[in-house]
Design a protein around this motif. Structure first.
Motif, PDB file in Angstrom:
ATOM      1  N   ILE A  75      -7.633 -11.870   3.017  1.00  0.00           N
ATOM      2  CA  ILE A  75      -6.329 -11.636   3.635  1.00  0.00           C
ATOM      3  C   ILE A  75      -5.336 -11.205   2.557  1.00  0.00           C
ATOM      4  O   ILE A  75      -5.076 -11.937   1.603  1.00  0.00           O
ATOM      5  CB  ILE A  75      -5.829 -12.892   4.365  1.00  0.00           C
ATOM      6  CG1 ILE A  75      -6.811 -13.275   5.480  1.00  0.00           C
ATOM      7  CG2 ILE A  75      -4.435 -12.661   4.938  1.00  0.00           C
ATOM      8  CD1 ILE A  75      -6.488 -14.595   6.155  1.00  0.00           C
ATOM      9  N   ARG A  76      -4.778 -10.009   2.708  1.00  0.00           N
ATOM     10  CA  ARG A  76      -3.851  -9.479   1.726  1.00  0.00           C
ATOM     11  C   ARG A  76      -2.469 -10.099   1.896  1.00  0.00           C
ATOM     12  O   ARG A  76      -2.096 -10.525   3.003  1.00  0.00           O
ATOM     13  CB  ARG A  76      -3.723  -7.960   1.874  1.00  0.00           C
ATOM     14  CG  ARG A  76      -5.016  -7.195   1.923  1.00  0.00           C
ATOM     15  CD  ARG A  76      -5.913  -7.446   0.735  1.00  0.00           C
ATOM     16  NE  ARG A  76      -5.313  -7.080  -0.548  1.00  0.00           N
ATOM     17  CZ  ARG A  76      -5.955  -7.086  -1.721  1.00  0.00           C
ATOM     18  NH1 ARG A  76      -7.231  -7.445  -1.761  1.00  0.00           N
ATOM     19  NH2 ARG A  76      -5.350  -6.743  -2.822  1.00  0.00           N
ATOM     20  N   PRO A  77      -1.684 -10.160   0.837  1.00  0.00           N
ATOM     21  CA  PRO A  77      -0.287 -10.589   0.973  1.00  0.00           C
ATOM     22  C   PRO A  77       0.450  -9.679   1.956  1.00  0.00           C
ATOM     23  O   PRO A  77       0.062  -8.520   2.156  1.00  0.00           O
ATOM     24  CB  PRO A  77       0.271 -10.432  -0.458  1.00  0.00           C
ATOM     25  CG  PRO A  77      -0.920 -10.412  -1.349  1.00  0.00           C
ATOM     26  CD  PRO A  77      -2.035  -9.807  -0.547  1.00  0.00           C
ATOM     27  N   GLU A  78       1.510 -10.197   2.545  1.00  0.00           N
ATOM     28  CA  GLU A  78       2.219  -9.432   3.582  1.00  0.00           C
ATOM     29  C   GLU A  78       2.639  -8.051   3.095  1.00  0.00           C
ATOM     30  O   GLU A  78       2.579  -7.076   3.838  1.00  0.00           O
ATOM     31  CB  GLU A  78       3.447 -10.218   4.065  1.00  0.00           C
ATOM     32  CG  GLU A  78       3.104 -11.313   5.041  1.00  0.00           C
ATOM     33  CD  GLU A  78       4.327 -11.825   5.772  1.00  0.00           C
ATOM     34  OE1 GLU A  78       5.417 -11.224   5.600  1.00  0.00           O
ATOM     35  OE2 GLU A  78       4.202 -12.811   6.514  1.00  0.00           O
ATOM     36  N   GLN A  79       3.068  -7.950   1.836  1.00  0.00           N
ATOM     37  CA  GLN A  79       3.545  -6.660   1.328  1.00  0.00           C
ATOM     38  C   GLN A  79       2.433  -5.629   1.146  1.00  0.00           C
ATOM     39  O   GLN A  79       2.697  -4.466   0.856  1.00  0.00           O
ATOM     40  CB  GLN A  79       4.287  -6.847   0.003  1.00  0.00           C
ATOM     41  CG  GLN A  79       3.442  -7.311  -1.170  1.00  0.00           C
ATOM     42  CD  GLN A  79       3.370  -8.830  -1.287  1.00  0.00           C
ATOM     43  OE1 GLN A  79       3.589  -9.545  -0.295  1.00  0.00           O
ATOM     44  NE2 GLN A  79       3.108  -9.332  -2.485  1.00  0.00           N
ATOM     45  N   GLU A  80       1.165  -6.043   1.378  1.00  0.00           N
ATOM     46  CA  GLU A  80       0.045  -5.116   1.278  1.00  0.00           C
ATOM     47  C   GLU A  80      -0.642  -4.872   2.624  1.00  0.00           C
ATOM     48  O   GLU A  80      -1.487  -3.987   2.730  1.00  0.00           O
ATOM     49  CB  GLU A  80      -1.010  -5.656   0.300  1.00  0.00           C
ATOM     50  CG  GLU A  80      -0.562  -5.761  -1.141  1.00  0.00           C
ATOM     51  CD  GLU A  80      -1.692  -6.237  -2.039  1.00  0.00           C
ATOM     52  OE1 GLU A  80      -2.859  -5.911  -1.770  1.00  0.00           O
ATOM     53  OE2 GLU A  80      -1.402  -6.953  -3.001  1.00  0.00           O
ATOM     54  N   ARG A  81      -0.320  -5.648   3.628  1.00  0.00           N
ATOM     55  CA  ARG A  81      -1.058  -5.559   4.885  1.00  0.00           C
ATOM     56  C   ARG A  81      -0.784  -4.236   5.588  1.00  0.00           C
ATOM     57  O   ARG A  81       0.363  -3.851   5.803  1.00  0.00           O
ATOM     58  CB  ARG A  81      -0.685  -6.725   5.804  1.00  0.00           C
ATOM     59  CG  ARG A  81      -1.130  -8.067   5.264  1.00  0.00           C
ATOM     60  CD  ARG A  81      -0.738  -9.202   6.176  1.00  0.00           C
ATOM     61  NE  ARG A  81      -0.978 -10.485   5.524  1.00  0.00           N
ATOM     62  CZ  ARG A  81      -0.614 -11.668   6.009  1.00  0.00           C
ATOM     63  NH1 ARG A  81       0.014 -11.710   7.194  1.00  0.00           N
ATOM     64  NH2 ARG A  81      -0.861 -12.776   5.350  1.00  0.00           N
ATOM     65  N   PRO A  82      -1.849  -3.526   5.970  1.00  0.00           N
ATOM     66  CA  PRO A  82      -1.652  -2.211   6.575  1.00  0.00           C
ATOM     67  C   PRO A  82      -0.858  -2.239   7.869  1.00  0.00           C
ATOM     68  O   PRO A  82      -0.120  -1.304   8.159  1.00  0.00           O
ATOM     69  CB  PRO A  82      -3.076  -1.703   6.801  1.00  0.00           C
ATOM     70  CG  PRO A  82      -3.996  -2.815   6.484  1.00  0.00           C
ATOM     71  CD  PRO A  82      -3.253  -3.860   5.740  1.00  0.00           C
ATOM     72  N   ALA A  83      -0.993  -3.301   8.660  1.00  0.00           N
ATOM     73  CA  ALA A  83      -0.259  -3.367   9.921  1.00  0.00           C
ATOM     74  C   ALA A  83       1.248  -3.403   9.693  1.00  0.00           C
ATOM     75  O   ALA A  83       2.028  -2.975  10.551  1.00  0.00           O
ATOM     76  CB  ALA A  83      -0.686  -4.602  10.715  1.00  0.00           C
ATOM     77  N   ILE A  84       1.653  -3.878   8.537  1.00  0.00           N
ATOM     78  CA  ILE A  84       3.078  -3.996   8.213  1.00  0.00           C
ATOM     79  C   ILE A  84       3.561  -2.798   7.417  1.00  0.00           C
ATOM     80  O   ILE A  84       4.682  -2.313   7.620  1.00  0.00           O
ATOM     81  CB  ILE A  84       3.345  -5.303   7.433  1.00  0.00           C
ATOM     82  CG1 ILE A  84       2.980  -6.514   8.290  1.00  0.00           C
ATOM     83  CG2 ILE A  84       4.797  -5.386   6.967  1.00  0.00           C
ATOM     84  CD1 ILE A  84       3.058  -7.837   7.541  1.00  0.00           C
ATOM     85  N   THR A  85       2.738  -2.282   6.528  1.00  0.00           N
ATOM     86  CA  THR A  85       3.203  -1.309   5.539  1.00  0.00           C
ATOM     87  C   THR A  85       2.857   0.141   5.847  1.00  0.00           C
ATOM     88  O   THR A  85       3.384   1.048   5.205  1.00  0.00           O
ATOM     89  CB  THR A  85       2.638  -1.665   4.147  1.00  0.00           C
ATOM     90  OG1 THR A  85       1.210  -1.699   4.208  1.00  0.00           O
ATOM     91  CG2 THR A  85       3.138  -3.026   3.695  1.00  0.00           C
ATOM     92  N   THR A  86       1.970   0.415   6.814  1.00  0.00           N
ATOM     93  CA  THR A  86       1.648   1.804   7.149  1.00  0.00           C
ATOM     94  C   THR A  86       2.843   2.472   7.818  1.00  0.00           C
ATOM     95  O   THR A  86       3.428   1.927   8.754  1.00  0.00           O
ATOM     96  CB  THR A  86       0.426   1.876   8.078  1.00  0.00           C
ATOM     97  OG1 THR A  86      -0.709   1.330   7.404  1.00  0.00           O
ATOM     98  CG2 THR A  86       0.128   3.314   8.481  1.00  0.00           C
ATOM     99  N   TYR A  87       3.194   3.643   7.339  1.00  0.00           N
ATOM    100  CA  TYR A  87       4.349   4.371   7.873  1.00  0.00           C
ATOM    101  C   TYR A  87       3.982   4.993   9.213  1.00  0.00           C
ATOM    102  O   TYR A  87       2.990   5.711   9.336  1.00  0.00           O
ATOM    103  CB  TYR A  87       4.784   5.450   6.884  1.00  0.00           C
ATOM    104  CG  TYR A  87       6.036   6.185   7.286  1.00  0.00           C
ATOM    105  CD1 TYR A  87       7.246   5.510   7.433  1.00  0.00           C
ATOM    106  CD2 TYR A  87       6.012   7.557   7.519  1.00  0.00           C
ATOM    107  CE1 TYR A  87       8.403   6.180   7.793  1.00  0.00           C
ATOM    108  CE2 TYR A  87       7.157   8.249   7.874  1.00  0.00           C
ATOM    109  CZ  TYR A  87       8.354   7.554   8.017  1.00  0.00           C
ATOM    110  OH  TYR A  87       9.501   8.215   8.366  1.00  0.00           O
ATOM    111  N   LEU A  88       4.795   4.735  10.237  1.00  0.00           N
ATOM    112  CA  LEU A  88       4.507   5.205  11.584  1.00  0.00           C
ATOM    113  C   LEU A  88       5.384   6.372  12.007  1.00  0.00           C
ATOM    114  O   LEU A  88       5.211   6.919  13.098  1.00  0.00           O
ATOM    115  CB  LEU A  88       4.670   4.051  12.583  1.00  0.00           C
ATOM    116  CG  LEU A  88       3.766   2.830  12.334  1.00  0.00           C
ATOM    117  CD1 LEU A  88       4.039   1.750  13.366  1.00  0.00           C
ATOM    118  CD2 LEU A  88       2.293   3.239  12.348  1.00  0.00           C
ATOM    119  N   GLY A  89       6.325   6.756  11.155  1.00  0.00           N
ATOM    120  CA  GLY A  89       7.203   7.871  11.492  1.00  0.00           C
ATOM    121  C   GLY A  89       6.563   9.207  11.173  1.00  0.00           C
ATOM    122  O   GLY A  89       5.427   9.286  10.709  1.00  0.00           O
ATOM    123  N   PRO A  90       7.288  10.299  11.432  1.00  0.00           N
ATOM    124  CA  PRO A  90       6.759  11.635  11.101  1.00  0.00           C
ATOM    125  C   PRO A  90       6.581  11.777   9.593  1.00  0.00           C
ATOM    126  O   PRO A  90       7.461  11.413   8.820  1.00  0.00           O
ATOM    127  CB  PRO A  90       7.835  12.586  11.639  1.00  0.00           C
ATOM    128  CG  PRO A  90       9.077  11.748  11.721  1.00  0.00           C
ATOM    129  CD  PRO A  90       8.634  10.347  12.018  1.00  0.00           C
TER     130      PRO A  90
END
Length: 335
Positions: A24-39
């Motif tokens: 389990i990665r730290p929150e600042q590395e988790r893809p669900a949190i850190t992947t950019y969803l904008g254009p």
């Protein structure tokens, strides 16, 4: 507050039951949190077959400065050969564990060659969700066939044929990188070892992961190589950091993905940028990739090219033997 505490405990239990805590990665590395969803812009794609060689060199130089990564199409490697390369690698990773373990990296070995399965930890004692097979493919004097699978039977044939093609692509890329900085065509290749340049093939295998929102296949890093040339399968997962955002690499069938590594950044005195990248994982499908890392010989000294230095552009990096650079990087020591 009690409801929040119960929810937090329930969430923790669910996580612990589906994925071991050290993945389990730290929150600042988790893809669900850190992947950019904008254009977001696409990674540059460059057609290597264009007749205007100067424009190709300019495009590669621009991508290397602005992105540190680009994809190339019409590179001359037959699609059928790429399919055979992928099929041979998948066949190996579909074998029973005991067959794959026959190629395991010896515990006492200082080399990276061999098969490994989710055993390494980073400085934060976190594991990444991947297996791999690593072996040298060029020059012939460096090859140890002990780490080349004999199942499937065509593994050696396919990898040797692929290596012949990839060497031609590498020569062209290095010429473009040199010309793109106003240098002689052979300048950059000769500065990293010329004919002694090492080609190291790695097959990355990222099994389906029950919690891809929490894990990474490979944590964020730059490659210590000169260049890395990669073929992925069709399961997305490569992400690059661009303008502070983690963005997904678009899959282009049969394209090669070219990463600028640390040694090219050093040679160019920072004009070309080593790309910070990572790999996410998939809940339903296995992701695979076939990077070839191009590295100088261990005793080779790499530093900023003198042609690029001046009183206005002093060296930004120390010249050092590649083996010393590698030791510092792998052990998180200052360069």
């Amino acid at each position: 507050m009690e409801v929040e505490r119960v929810q937090a405990v329930a969430s923790s239990l669910m996580t612990a039951e589906t994925i071991p805590a050290d993945f389990i990665r730290p929150e600042q590395e988790r893809p669900a949190i850190t992947t950019y969803l904008g254009p977001a812009p696409d990674i540059p794609t460059i057609d290597l077959s264009l007749p205007d060689r100067d424009s190709v060199a300019r495009a590669i130089a621009h991508a290397s400065k602005e992105w540190g990564i680009f994809q190339v199409v019409n590179h001359g490697i037959p699609a059928e050969l790429i399919s055979r390369l992928q099929a041979a690698g998948k066949h190996f990773f579909d074998l029973p564990p005991e067959e794959k373990e026959a190629y395991a990296k010896p515990p006492e070995s200082q080399s990276v060659e061999g098969y490994g399965t989710r055993v390494s930890k980073d400085v934060n004692c976190k594991r990444t969700w991947n297996d791999h097979l690593f072996h040298k493919v060029w020059p012939p004097s460096s090859i140890n066939y002990r780490f080349w699978p004999t199942n499937p039977q065509d593994y050696r044939e396919v990898n040797e044929e692929y290596t012949e093609y990839i060497r031609e692509v590498v020569d062209g890329l290095f010429r473009c990188l040199s010309v793109g900085l106003g240098l002689e065509e052979k300048a950059m290749m000769e500065a990293v070892g010329g004919e002694e340049l090492q080609y190291n093939l790695k097959i990355n295998y990222y099994p389906p992961c029950p919690r891809p929102d929490l894990a990474l296949g490979v944590a964020a890093h730059t490659d210590l190589s000169t260049l890395t040339i990669l073929v992925p399968n069709d399961v997305p997962g490569l992400q690059v950091l661009k303008d502070g955002h983690w963005i997904d690499a678009k899959h282009i069938p049969n394209a090669l993905i070219v990463h600028i590594g640390d040694q090219i950044e050093i040679l160019s005195n920072g004009l070309y940028k080593a790309v910070l990248h990572r790999s996410t994982v998939n809940k339903e499908k296995a992701r695979m990739s076939w990077p070839v890392f191009l590295e100088p010989p261990e005793e080779w000294v790499v530093g900023p090219l003198p042609q690029l230095l001046s009183p206005e552009s002093p060296p930004k990096y120390k010249a050092k033997k590649f083996k010393d650079y590698m030791y510092c990087k792998l052990n998180k020591l200052p360069q």
